[in-house]
Design a protein around this motif. Structure first.
Motif, PDB file in Angstrom:
ATOM      1  N   THR A 170     -35.125 -69.112  -2.966  1.00  0.00           N
ATOM      2  CA  THR A 170     -34.597 -69.577  -1.680  1.00  0.00           C
ATOM      3  C   THR A 170     -34.333 -71.071  -1.683  1.00  0.00           C
ATOM      4  O   THR A 170     -33.331 -71.542  -1.147  1.00  0.00           O
ATOM      5  CB  THR A 170     -35.590 -69.234  -0.545  1.00  0.00           C
ATOM      6  N   THR A 219     -33.817 -62.226   3.474  1.00  0.00           N
ATOM      7  CA  THR A 219     -33.555 -63.500   2.800  1.00  0.00           C
ATOM      8  C   THR A 219     -32.406 -63.382   1.822  1.00  0.00           C
ATOM      9  O   THR A 219     -31.535 -64.260   1.757  1.00  0.00           O
ATOM     10  CB  THR A 219     -34.827 -63.994   2.080  1.00  0.00           C
ATOM     11  N   VAL A 231     -29.125 -63.540   3.550  1.00  0.00           N
ATOM     12  CA  VAL A 231     -28.773 -64.878   4.039  1.00  0.00           C
ATOM     13  C   VAL A 231     -28.306 -65.788   2.905  1.00  0.00           C
ATOM     14  O   VAL A 231     -27.312 -66.503   3.037  1.00  0.00           O
ATOM     15  CB  VAL A 231     -29.974 -65.523   4.788  1.00  0.00           C
ATOM     16  N   ILE A 232     -29.018 -65.754   1.758  1.00  0.00           N
ATOM     17  CA  ILE A 232     -28.682 -66.680   0.667  1.00  0.00           C
ATOM     18  C   ILE A 232     -27.642 -66.114  -0.296  1.00  0.00           C
ATOM     19  O   ILE A 232     -27.144 -66.825  -1.171  1.00  0.00           O
ATOM     20  CB  ILE A 232     -29.942 -67.113  -0.124  1.00  0.00           C
ATOM     21  N   ILE A 271     -32.781 -62.763  10.949  1.00  0.00           N
ATOM     22  CA  ILE A 271     -31.709 -63.408  10.179  1.00  0.00           C
ATOM     23  C   ILE A 271     -31.439 -64.813  10.724  1.00  0.00           C
ATOM     24  O   ILE A 271     -31.310 -65.784   9.947  1.00  0.00           O
ATOM     25  CB  ILE A 271     -30.429 -62.554  10.195  1.00  0.00           C
ATOM     26  N   THR A 272     -31.363 -64.952  12.029  1.00  0.00           N
ATOM     27  CA  THR A 272     -31.140 -66.260  12.660  1.00  0.00           C
ATOM     28  C   THR A 272     -32.252 -67.236  12.286  1.00  0.00           C
ATOM     29  O   THR A 272     -32.000 -68.403  11.976  1.00  0.00           O
ATOM     30  CB  THR A 272     -31.066 -66.114  14.197  1.00  0.00           C
ATOM     31  N   LYS A 326     -31.913 -68.285   8.522  1.00  0.00           N
ATOM     32  CA  LYS A 326     -30.790 -69.233   8.383  1.00  0.00           C
ATOM     33  C   LYS A 326     -31.191 -70.624   8.847  1.00  0.00           C
ATOM     34  O   LYS A 326     -30.907 -71.627   8.172  1.00  0.00           O
ATOM     35  CB  LYS A 326     -29.587 -68.745   9.198  1.00  0.00           C
ATOM     36  N   GLU A 380     -31.352 -73.970   6.485  1.00  0.00           N
ATOM     37  CA  GLU A 380     -30.537 -75.136   6.852  1.00  0.00           C
ATOM     38  C   GLU A 380     -31.403 -76.373   7.065  1.00  0.00           C
ATOM     39  O   GLU A 380     -31.048 -77.477   6.635  1.00  0.00           O
ATOM     40  CB  GLU A 380     -29.730 -74.832   8.117  1.00  0.00           C
TER      41      GLU A 380
END
Length: 224
Positions: free
Chosen positions: A113, A166, A169-170, A207-208, A211, A215
């Motif tokens: 990650t 994860t 997302v990545i 998910i939010t 992320k 970030e």
């Protein structure tokens, strides 16, 4: 006198969720307290002064910390629906595989990650090798615990749920049906169990959250 059982956790923590799952599998009533780790409650600091982390299980005023320790405490205290094998050798093996997930696979997943692209490729290769070893242990069984969900399955929910979110997302597939058919089948079977569904964070919210965490980490590591 009635027993008092409280669980301090967070909705997104795989470690507090695995404790919830063990309690639900055994049908043990408990009070759940959602913690804000950016503004920790006095109770959390009191009950876990060293790490100040979740989960914390408080049984009749006595705190137990660290999820693997809590799982064993739950199994030893409430004998119904055992989650650890009764045979000493099988119990030792279950502890070994739980530690394998916790100490070998999980740190590598964190590196996947947080790594930059060049390093990420190398870490993913290492990760695949470890996942192959884990899949070998599951091969020929419905669950790590045999015919029903057990200790290792509870610990491995982090792979079945949190890794899956994860990787989405990545954009790096850690567990796919093509690469790990046995593990993938186990994930589908595990996530179809009603009590497991109750302990899975809401997908969109999860998910939010992931992320936002990634970030924030990128902004922190970016040069000034």
């Amino acid at each position: 006198m009635a027993e008092e059982l409280k669980l301090y956790g967070t909705w997104v923590s795989p470690f507090s969720r695995r404790v919830e799952l063990a309690l639900k599998l055994k049908g043990i009533p408990y009070e759940y307290i959602e913690e804000d780790l950016h503004n920790k409650s006095p109770d959390l600091i009191k009950y876990n002064p060293i790490h100040q982390k979740v989960p914390v299980l408080v049984h009749n005023g006595k705190p137990i910390v660290e999820s693997l320790v809590i799982l064993e405490y739950i199994d030893e205290t409430w004998k119904n629906n055992p989650i650890l094998p009764q045979d000493p050798y099988q119990r030792a093996l279950a502890r070994f595989w739980a530690k394998f997930i916790e100490e070998k696979i999980l740190p590598l997943a964190m590196k996947v990650t947080n790594s930059e692209e060049k390093e990420k490729e190398k870490v993913v290769v290492e990760m695949f090798q470890l996942m192959k070893v884990l899949e070998g242990e599951l091969n020929g069984k419905d669950f790590f615990g045999g015919e029903s969900i057990g200790y290792v399955d509870i610990v491995a929910t982090i792979i079945a749920v949190w890794f899956q979110v994860t990787q989405e997302v990545i954009g790096v597939k850690i567990v796919s049906e093509e690469k790990f058919p046995v593990l993938f089948k186990w994930i589908e079977k595990l996530k179809s169990i009603d009590v497991v569904k109750e302990c899975i964070p809401p997908r969109d919210k999860h998910i939010t959250y992931v992320k936002a965490r990634i970030e924030a980490a990128l902004l922190k590591s970016a040069p000034n």
